[in-house]
Design an enzyme around this catalytic site. Structure first.
Site, mmCIF file in Angstrom:
data_model
loop_
_atom_site.group_PDB
_atom_site.id
_atom_site.type_symbol
_atom_site.label_atom_id
_atom_site.label_comp_id
_atom_site.label_asym_id
_atom_site.label_seq_id
_atom_site.Cartn_x
_atom_site.Cartn_y
_atom_site.Cartn_z
ATOM 1 N N HIS A 120 0.803 -1.802 -0.080
ATOM 2 C CA HIS A 120 0.655 -0.089 -0.319
ATOM 3 C C HIS A 120 0.657 1.240 0.065
ATOM 4 O O HIS A 120 1.706 1.753 0.496
ATOM 5 C CB HIS A 120 -0.897 0.046 1.335
ATOM 6 N N MET A 121 1.044 2.254 -0.688
ATOM 7 C CA MET A 121 0.449 3.500 -1.075
ATOM 8 C C MET A 121 0.423 4.603 0.551
ATOM 9 O O MET A 121 -1.282 4.508 0.101
ATOM 10 C CB MET A 121 1.375 4.258 -2.321
HETATM 11 P P1 5GP Z 1 1.595 0.377 7.783
HETATM 12 O O1 5GP Z 1 1.694 0.423 8.777
HETATM 13 O O2 5GP Z 1 1.221 -1.026 6.933
HETATM 14 O O3 5GP Z 1 2.394 0.486 6.105
HETATM 15 O O4 5GP Z 1 0.155 1.203 7.494
HETATM 16 C C1 5GP Z 1 -0.849 0.528 7.468
HETATM 17 C C2 5GP Z 1 -2.515 1.284 7.684
HETATM 18 O O5 5GP Z 1 -3.171 0.941 7.181
HETATM 19 C C3 5GP Z 1 -2.261 2.260 8.991
HETATM 20 O O6 5GP Z 1 -1.975 3.183 8.755
HETATM 21 C C4 5GP Z 1 -3.616 1.733 9.454
HETATM 22 O O7 5GP Z 1 -4.406 2.939 10.053
HETATM 23 C C5 5GP Z 1 -4.413 1.307 8.467
HETATM 24 N N1 5GP Z 1 -4.780 0.044 8.383
HETATM 25 C C6 5GP Z 1 -5.480 -0.771 9.429
HETATM 26 N N2 5GP Z 1 -6.359 -1.263 9.267
HETATM 27 C C7 5GP Z 1 -7.406 -0.695 8.295
HETATM 28 C C8 5GP Z 1 -8.651 -0.724 7.988
HETATM 29 O O8 5GP Z 1 -9.358 -1.903 9.265
HETATM 30 N N3 5GP Z 1 -9.205 -0.446 7.315
HETATM 31 C C9 5GP Z 1 -8.481 1.079 6.766
HETATM 32 N N4 5GP Z 1 -9.713 1.537 6.399
HETATM 33 N N5 5GP Z 1 -6.918 1.272 7.010
HETATM 34 C C10 5GP Z 1 -6.182 0.639 7.944
#
Ligand code: 5GP
Length: 128
Positions: free
Chosen positions: A110-111
């Protein structure tokens, strides 16, 4: 490179419609939706629909069509939200976390697109 994709991750569930999301844009290859814990007034996640764990996995194994669509969707969101500097917007940050040092929480590429406020410098000092 060897990545094993976990199809039980939260974004895989979102793609299957098992968990709701606030969709911003959807195409054949890409989904963009609002981050559930926004860290800026604008915080959107752009994900490919294919099973890629992180950036280098996506870059190595996705098709040209997937890669082009992903980036064009992200750029179009910046334009639609009025944050692209080329059109007079105040700017934004894109970032993508991969693996342990970057504290990647969700193992589906993801970005993040962040904007709507001054974002400060890129990195904080490491907390040892
Ligand atoms: P990472 O730390 O993997 O780069 O970011 C993961 C992102 O996913 C975080 O900013 C977190 O808030 C978001 N996130 C986690 N679970 C969910 C969800 O169930 N729905 C949405 N829309 N975002 C999520």
């Amino acid at each position: 490179m060897a990545y094993a994709y976990d199809d039980q991750n939260i974004f895989a569930k979102i793609l299957r419609g098992e968990i709701p999301n606030k969709t911003v844009v959807e195409t054949d290859h890409t989904l963009a939706f609002e981050d559930i814990y926004p860290q800026a007034p604008l915080h959107i996640l752009v994900i490919p629909k294919g099973p890629y764990v992180c950036f280098d996995h996506f870059a190595a194994e996705a098709s040209d069509a997937e890669i082009a669509d992903f980036h064009r969707v992200a750029a179009q969101i910046c334009a639609d939200k009025g944050i692209d500097p080329g059109a007079g917007g105040m700017g934004y940050r894109t970032l993508s976390n991969a693996g342990e040092h970057a504290v990647q929480e969700v193992p589906h590429y993801h970005m993040h697109i962040l904007g709507g406020r001054p974002l400060g410098r890129m990195l904080q000092p490491a907390a040892d």
